[in-house]
Motif scaffolding. Structure first.
Motif, PDB file in Angstrom:
ATOM      1  N   ALA A  76       0.828  -1.200   0.000  1.00  9.68           N
ATOM      2  CA  ALA A  76       0.000   0.000   0.000  1.00  9.68           C
ATOM      3  C   ALA A  76       0.870   1.259   0.000  1.00  9.68           C
ATOM      4  CB  ALA A  76      -0.937   0.002   1.202  1.00  9.68           C
ATOM      5  N   ALA A  77       1.932   1.244   0.828  1.00 13.49           N
ATOM      6  CA  ALA A  77       2.820   2.407   0.905  1.00 13.49           C
ATOM      7  C   ALA A  77       3.511   2.649  -0.436  1.00 13.49           C
ATOM      8  CB  ALA A  77       3.853   2.206   2.001  1.00 13.49           C
ATOM      9  N   TYR A  78       3.974   1.568  -1.080  1.00 14.76           N
ATOM     10  CA  TYR A  78       4.633   1.710  -2.382  1.00 14.76           C
ATOM     11  C   TYR A  78       3.657   2.212  -3.442  1.00 14.76           C
ATOM     12  CZ  TYR A  78       9.128  -0.360  -1.091  1.00 14.76           C
ATOM     13  OH  TYR A  78      10.359  -0.593  -0.538  1.00 14.76           O
ATOM     14  N   THR A  79       2.409   1.783  -3.328  1.00 12.07           N
ATOM     15  CA  THR A  79       1.389   2.266  -4.266  1.00 12.07           C
ATOM     16  C   THR A  79       1.196   3.769  -4.126  1.00 12.07           C
ATOM     17  OG1 THR A  79       0.235   0.135  -4.210  1.00 12.07           O
ATOM     18  CG2 THR A  79      -1.017   2.052  -4.992  1.00 12.07           C
ATOM     19  N   VAL A  80       1.127   4.245  -2.873  1.00 13.79           N
ATOM     20  CA  VAL A  80       0.975   5.678  -2.632  1.00 13.79           C
ATOM     21  C   VAL A  80       2.169   6.442  -3.205  1.00 13.79           C
ATOM     22  CG1 VAL A  80       0.855   7.478  -0.858  1.00 13.79           C
ATOM     23  CG2 VAL A  80      -0.467   5.371  -0.588  1.00 13.79           C
ATOM     24  N   ILE A  81       3.380   5.935  -2.949  1.00 13.59           N
ATOM     25  CA  ILE A  81       4.582   6.608  -3.444  1.00 13.59           C
ATOM     26  C   ILE A  81       4.599   6.626  -4.970  1.00 13.59           C
ATOM     27  CG2 ILE A  81       7.097   6.422  -3.617  1.00 13.59           C
ATOM     28  CD1 ILE A  81       7.106   5.519  -0.697  1.00 13.59           C
ATOM     29  N   THR A  82       4.186   5.518  -5.591  1.00 17.43           N
ATOM     30  CA  THR A  82       4.145   5.474  -7.053  1.00 17.43           C
ATOM     31  C   THR A  82       3.172   6.495  -7.606  1.00 17.43           C
ATOM     32  OG1 THR A  82       4.693   3.110  -7.036  1.00 17.43           O
ATOM     33  CG2 THR A  82       3.695   4.003  -9.045  1.00 17.43           C
ATOM     34  N   VAL A  83       1.974   6.562  -7.022  1.00 15.94           N
ATOM     35  CA  VAL A  83       0.980   7.542  -7.473  1.00 15.94           C
ATOM     36  C   VAL A  83       1.495   8.958  -7.241  1.00 15.94           C
ATOM     37  CG1 VAL A  83      -1.355   8.428  -7.109  1.00 15.94           C
ATOM     38  CG2 VAL A  83      -0.946   5.962  -7.099  1.00 15.94           C
ATOM     39  N   MET A  84       2.169   9.172  -6.097  1.00 14.75           N
ATOM     40  CA  MET A  84       2.737  10.486  -5.801  1.00 14.75           C
ATOM     41  C   MET A  84       3.756  10.890  -6.855  1.00 14.75           C
ATOM     42  SD  MET A  84       5.803  11.928  -4.525  1.00 14.75           S
ATOM     43  CE  MET A  84       6.598  10.619  -3.608  1.00 14.75           C
ATOM     44  N   LEU A  85       4.636   9.974  -7.229  1.00 12.84           N
ATOM     45  CA  LEU A  85       5.656  10.282  -8.236  1.00 12.84           C
ATOM     46  C   LEU A  85       5.025  10.554  -9.595  1.00 12.84           C
ATOM     47  CD1 LEU A  85       8.401   7.644  -7.290  1.00 12.84           C
ATOM     48  CD2 LEU A  85       8.523  10.126  -6.986  1.00 12.84           C
ATOM     49  N   VAL A  86       4.023   9.765  -9.960  1.00 18.12           N
ATOM     50  CA  VAL A  86       3.341   9.979 -11.228  1.00 18.12           C
ATOM     51  C   VAL A  86       2.669  11.350 -11.248  1.00 18.12           C
ATOM     52  CG1 VAL A  86       1.419   9.215 -12.686  1.00 18.12           C
ATOM     53  CG2 VAL A  86       3.005   7.528 -11.725  1.00 18.12           C
ATOM     54  N   ALA A  87       2.021  11.720 -10.151  1.00 25.04           N
ATOM     55  CA  ALA A  87       1.320  13.008 -10.083  1.00 25.04           C
ATOM     56  C   ALA A  87       2.302  14.172 -10.168  1.00 25.04           C
ATOM     57  CB  ALA A  87       0.498  13.091  -8.797  1.00 25.04           C
ATOM     58  N   ASN A  88       3.373  14.120  -9.359  1.00 20.01           N
ATOM     59  CA  ASN A  88       4.341  15.219  -9.341  1.00 20.01           C
ATOM     60  C   ASN A  88       5.129  15.314 -10.636  1.00 20.01           C
ATOM     61  OD1 ASN A  88       4.512  16.662  -6.602  1.00 20.01           O
ATOM     62  ND2 ASN A  88       4.392  14.511  -6.001  1.00 20.01           N
ATOM     63  N   LEU A  89       5.673  14.191 -11.079  1.00 19.68           N
ATOM     64  CA  LEU A  89       6.474  14.210 -12.294  1.00 19.68           C
ATOM     65  C   LEU A  89       5.607  14.413 -13.531  1.00 19.68           C
ATOM     66  CD1 LEU A  89       9.016  11.366 -11.436  1.00 19.68           C
ATOM     67  CD2 LEU A  89       9.304  13.844 -11.194  1.00 19.68           C
ATOM     68  N   GLY A  90       4.347  13.953 -13.452  1.00 17.96           N
ATOM     69  CA  GLY A  90       3.424  14.190 -14.560  1.00 17.96           C
ATOM     70  C   GLY A  90       3.135  15.671 -14.734  1.00 17.96           C
ATOM     71  N   MET A  91       2.927  16.370 -13.616  1.00 18.59           N
ATOM     72  CA  MET A  91       2.700  17.812 -13.683  1.00 18.59           C
ATOM     73  C   MET A  91       3.935  18.523 -14.238  1.00 18.59           C
ATOM     74  SD  MET A  91       1.695  20.416 -10.557  1.00 18.59           S
ATOM     75  CE  MET A  91       0.292  19.406 -10.083  1.00 18.59           C
TER      76      MET A  91
END
Length: 473
Positions: A76-91
């Motif tokens: 779950a923690a890795y999923t959150v971090i992955t989504v966080m990276l996608v959101a930040n780097l995507g922006m």
């Protein structure tokens, strides 16, 4: 709003400082003032992009809460971090790299995608890296999750480091937001540090910019004498150093005025004797960020074989190059640094103590060549400029323009070279402590600082050329 502007120096900063020390009795009120001031500072030039930063703050506030909640559930923690990276780097990708990526696709495939003209939010690379480090530090347990979004906003938006660093990791500043202590000593040192940085920017960097811009405007698209091409390259080498180290000095000085302590971002990189050493001294906070969040998680240098170490270096330097801008020149610049750092590590050249002058010459030669590529708008102009430097077009060595610039800017070149060495630090110590010449020299320090400030103000009032080039990255 530039630090080196009349609006900042005589309106914004005095007002914020005055209100801050009136509210000194309450940490909460001081922090509220700093947050409002930081948002106003950012909105001054680009009001609509405040929303981009606020969205980033809100998203990463939630990501940190989630990663803290699910810390013990690895998936779950890795999923959150992955989504966080996608959101930040995507922006970051949309605003900074989308047009570049579409251009590459069009050139590679012949597709006719329209290239959007997307304005780049000021400092997006910096506040995105701040946000990523906050969430990852919370996951690693390097700082307690912040339940109050107000403090997350202050960490990411604090105006001294907002648009051009230094990049602050959350664990470096979390405690200071709540428990810092102001003092007159800190305030005085901060004022002096700010004025030194302002002088670097206004007096040295801006002067070198005139020479560099002239040489690159001619040498990138046409033929110029080799001496002028080299003079322009050296001018840009000094310009970018005093531009960015000057900004960092001002940021560190401003933080001290408000009771915060930032780590150093430059340690005289132009005295380096290898490219590895250069990057230990240049933009230290960026190098540290990539080590902490990319290089070490990949295994760093402590891997089973050197192939993996080379892979890790390639990833880091590919990312470092592209972080600076969406153009092939930045990619090639990053790969050049990778190539020489990899060679130094393979053959342990960065640890050698022999042939110091020769090693220094080698390091600076590579650095100057790298800055030429970095400064050029595209690879074609970079290649043309380098060809002019090495006389490949039969355009001769000397020119009257070279002599004119050398005469007009000789003092600035001499001061720039001298003050890019530890001589500046030694002079500062002599004057502050009066070590060598006693009280008279100690009294000279405040006089020098005041004189520098007045000279800088006179330049600014006259409306001299005053860009902050590192805002572009």
């Amino acid at each position: 709003m530039l630090f080196s502007s009349v609006v900042f120096l005589f309106y914004f900063l005095p007002l914020v400082l005055g209100l801050y020390y009136i509210l000194r009795f309450s940490v909460t009120l001081k922090n509220m003032l700093l947050l409002v001031a930081s948002l106003f500072f950012y909105a001054w030039g680009e009001p609509r992009f405040v929303l981009v930063m606020l969205v980033s703050i809100a998203l990463n506030y939630v990501f940190a809460l989630l990663v803290d909640k699910y810390r013990d559930r690895r998936t779950a923690a890795y999923t959150v971090i992955t989504v966080m990276l996608v959101a930040n780097l995507g922006m970051l990708f949309v605003y900074k790299y989308l047009a570049f990526a579409l251009r590459i696709v069009n050139e590679s495939t012949g597709f006719g995608f329209s290239i959007p003209h997307i304005a780049l939010p000021l400092g997006i690379s910096f506040f995105t890296f701040h946000a990523i480090s906050y969430v990852i530090d919370v996951y690693r347990g390097h700082g307690n999750v912040q339940k109050n979004p107000f403090y997350v906003a202050l960490y990411i938006s604090f105006f001294p480091q907002l648009v051009a660093g230094p990049i602050l990791r959350y664990n470096m500043i979390a405690d200071q937001m709540m428990h810092r202590k102001e003092s007159w000593d800190k305030f005085a040192v901060g004022c002096c540090r700010f004025i030194v940085g302002l002088s670097k920017k206004v007096l040295l960097s801006n002067s070198m910019a005139i020479v560099a811009d002239h040489a690159f405007s001619m040498g990138g698209t046409g033929d110029i004498a080799s001496s002028l091409a080299w003079l322009g390259a050296i001018a840009y080498t000094l310009q970018i150093y005093f531009d960015f180290s000057g900004y960092s000095d001002m940021a560190i000085g401003l933080a001290l005025m408000f009771g915060f302590k930032f780590e150093e971002n430059f340690r005289y990189p132009y005295i380096s004797r290898s490219i590895t050493e250069f990057w230990r001294r240049w933009h230290i906070s960026l190098g540290t960020w990539f080590k902490e969040y990319v290089y070490f998680p990949l295994g760093g240098s402590r891997v089973s074989n050197k192939d993996k170490m080379i892979r890790n270096l390639l990833i880091v330097w590919g990312l470092t190059g592209i972080w600076h801008g969406a153009e092939w020149t930045f990619v090639i610049w990053g790969l050049i640094n990778f190539a020489f750092i990899a060679l130094e590590k393979i053959f342990n050249l960065d640890k050698s103590t022999r042939y110091a002058p020769l090693r220094h010459f080698y390091a600076m030669f590579i650095v100057v060549i790298g800055w030429v590529i970095f400064r050029s708008p595209d690879l074609l102009q970079a290649g043309n400029y380098l060809g002019n430097m090495f006389g490949l077009y039969g355009n001769g060595f000397w020119s009257d323009t070279t002599w004119m610039f050398m005469k007009e800017y000789a003092l600035f070149f001499i001061l720039g070279i001298l003050f890019s060495t530890p001589l500046a630090l030694r002079m500062n110590k002599w004057m502050v402590d009066g070590v060598r010449f006693g009280k008279p020299l100690e009294l000279l320090y405040p006089v020098t600082i005041i004189a520098l400030f007045l000279v800088c103000v006179s330049y600014l009032v006259k409306g001299t050329y005053n860009p902050f080039i590192y805002f572009n990255f």
